[in-house]
Design a protein around this motif. Sequence first.
Motif, PDB file in Angstrom:
ATOM      1  N   TRP A 206       0.814  -1.216   0.000  1.00 44.60           N
ATOM      2  CA  TRP A 206       0.000   0.000   0.000  1.00 44.60           C
ATOM      3  C   TRP A 206       0.846   1.264   0.000  1.00 44.60           C
ATOM      4  O   TRP A 206       0.399   2.314  -0.475  1.00 44.60           O
ATOM      5  CB  TRP A 206      -0.950  -0.007   1.201  1.00 44.60           C
ATOM      6  CG  TRP A 206      -2.034  -1.008   1.037  1.00 44.60           C
ATOM      7  CD1 TRP A 206      -2.179  -2.196   1.696  1.00 44.60           C
ATOM      8  CD2 TRP A 206      -3.123  -0.951   0.100  1.00 44.60           C
ATOM      9  NE1 TRP A 206      -3.274  -2.879   1.246  1.00 44.60           N
ATOM     10  CE2 TRP A 206      -3.884  -2.145   0.264  1.00 44.60           C
ATOM     11  CE3 TRP A 206      -3.530  -0.023  -0.851  1.00 44.60           C
ATOM     12  CZ2 TRP A 206      -5.024  -2.406  -0.488  1.00 44.60           C
ATOM     13  CZ3 TRP A 206      -4.666  -0.285  -1.601  1.00 44.60           C
ATOM     14  CH2 TRP A 206      -5.396  -1.461  -1.420  1.00 44.60           C
ATOM     15  N   VAL A 207       2.065   1.182   0.511  1.00 47.35           N
ATOM     16  CA  VAL A 207       2.953   2.338   0.459  1.00 47.35           C
ATOM     17  C   VAL A 207       3.304   2.658  -0.998  1.00 47.35           C
ATOM     18  O   VAL A 207       3.280   3.821  -1.426  1.00 47.35           O
ATOM     19  CB  VAL A 207       4.233   2.084   1.276  1.00 47.35           C
ATOM     20  CG1 VAL A 207       5.218   3.243   1.119  1.00 47.35           C
ATOM     21  CG2 VAL A 207       3.885   1.867   2.746  1.00 47.35           C
ATOM     22  N   TYR A 208       3.604   1.614  -1.763  1.00 49.90           N
ATOM     23  CA  TYR A 208       3.915   1.805  -3.189  1.00 49.90           C
ATOM     24  C   TYR A 208       2.683   2.313  -3.945  1.00 49.90           C
ATOM     25  O   TYR A 208       2.785   3.207  -4.786  1.00 49.90           O
ATOM     26  CB  TYR A 208       4.397   0.492  -3.809  1.00 49.90           C
ATOM     27  CG  TYR A 208       5.753   0.049  -3.315  1.00 49.90           C
ATOM     28  CD1 TYR A 208       6.920   0.516  -3.915  1.00 49.90           C
ATOM     29  CD2 TYR A 208       5.868  -0.834  -2.255  1.00 49.90           C
ATOM     30  CE1 TYR A 208       8.170   0.104  -3.463  1.00 49.90           C
ATOM     31  CE2 TYR A 208       7.113  -1.246  -1.787  1.00 49.90           C
ATOM     32  CZ  TYR A 208       8.258  -0.769  -2.401  1.00 49.90           C
ATOM     33  OH  TYR A 208       9.492  -1.162  -1.948  1.00 49.90           O
ATOM     34  N   LEU A 209       1.523   1.748  -3.639  1.00 51.35           N
ATOM     35  CA  LEU A 209       0.311   2.157  -4.346  1.00 51.35           C
ATOM     36  C   LEU A 209      -0.061   3.598  -4.015  1.00 51.35           C
ATOM     37  O   LEU A 209      -0.554   4.335  -4.882  1.00 51.35           O
ATOM     38  CB  LEU A 209      -0.844   1.211  -3.996  1.00 51.35           C
ATOM     39  CG  LEU A 209      -0.690  -0.239  -4.461  1.00 51.35           C
ATOM     40  CD1 LEU A 209      -1.904  -1.059  -4.035  1.00 51.35           C
ATOM     41  CD2 LEU A 209      -0.501  -0.311  -5.966  1.00 51.35           C
ATOM     42  N   GLY A 210       0.165   4.023  -2.758  1.00 48.36           N
ATOM     43  CA  GLY A 210      -0.112   5.405  -2.381  1.00 48.36           C
ATOM     44  C   GLY A 210       0.748   6.373  -3.166  1.00 48.36           C
ATOM     45  O   GLY A 210       0.255   7.386  -3.708  1.00 48.36           O
TER      46      GLY A 210
END
Length: 397
Positions: A206-210
């Motif tokens: 989710w860090v990458y997707l954010g």
Amino acid sequence: MSNTVHGRIRSTMRQFLDSEASGGLILMAVAALAIVVANSSVADFYFHALHVYLGPLSLQHWINDALMSIFFLLVGLEIKREMLDGQLSSWGRRILPGAAAVGGMALPALIYIGFNLVDPSNLRGWAIPTATDIAFALGVLSLLGNRVPASLKIFLAALAIIDDLGAVIVIGAFYTADINLIAVAAAAVVICNLGILNRSGVKIIWVYLGLGVLLWIAVFMSGIHATLAGVVLALAVPLKLTLGAPEASDDDSPLHRLEHALQKPVAFFIVPLFGFANAGVSFVGTSTSVLIEPVTIGIAAGLLFGKLAGVLGTVTLLVKTGLAQLPARASWAQMTGVSLLCGIGFTMSLFIGLLAFPDSSSQDHVKIGILAGSLASGLAGAALLMGSTRRRPVSKP
């Protein structure tokens, strides 16, 4: 490489082929439905709905620019995995599908250019017939069942993945509008942060997707087509679990988990929705002369004859010179059939067509050319494969 790793690679490829093939069958049905709707009593509602604005973008732009970024994210993940740890992980494995993909892009482009030299404004569409739709092509192959050896399915998937990489490069290099340098700088900052996360061994998807959302906004505002943000994001998603470990197969890595999570939504929702939104072409008031328009015939001929000549010609050259071998248990007739299936250019061809001729009457010519060329390629390839193979008996346990 151990048998366990080999097994994981085969399992990943089998899941990929299964989802792409099934999605291709749905895409065929959706494309046909779009054409029916576009020529029915609800055609006005269909075309009007696509141009209804939802916030800053129309529905069609949300589909083509936002949802298709997720498609390109999956494409990027597949390219990275296959290049580092799959069917394209060594030069020996890359040479046949890689060279065939290059030949299969060059010949269709030259054919299109040949038909459109008389009108320089049409030359922007040169890249439209260079694409292969992996979902559609594998969908046709799936209908043939065990008549086609698995090695040919893997060859076609590998070729189409490299073809997708070529299409991404073409879109970035040739279909970019005026550049907003401030937005480009903002995108560069986000990319640097993605690189830092990767190098630091951060595994939280989710860090990458954010950051991917921020990257999409920056790229969208920059003038570069926003879908390319998906490919860039994919390159930052880690394929390994342990910092400093070699990029080796691990089914629990962030890349594998994200790829598996996206395969079905992309295959069964995003790509069919894109096809439904963009395949609809109205034939009301259209004369048969549209079939001989330079754009239409250039695309159709490029897909049908260019892909066949480019892919099969390159494979023949490499095999006859001893630089490569035909896929295991495949005959020349089967390779010819698969080369024809490479002329199915639906999804990526439509996407490039929208970029080449935005807000133009040429879009109907583009869609008709893509539909005609893809349909002819699919039918000819399937017929040849059915005629050149016999169903292999299923071994009894």
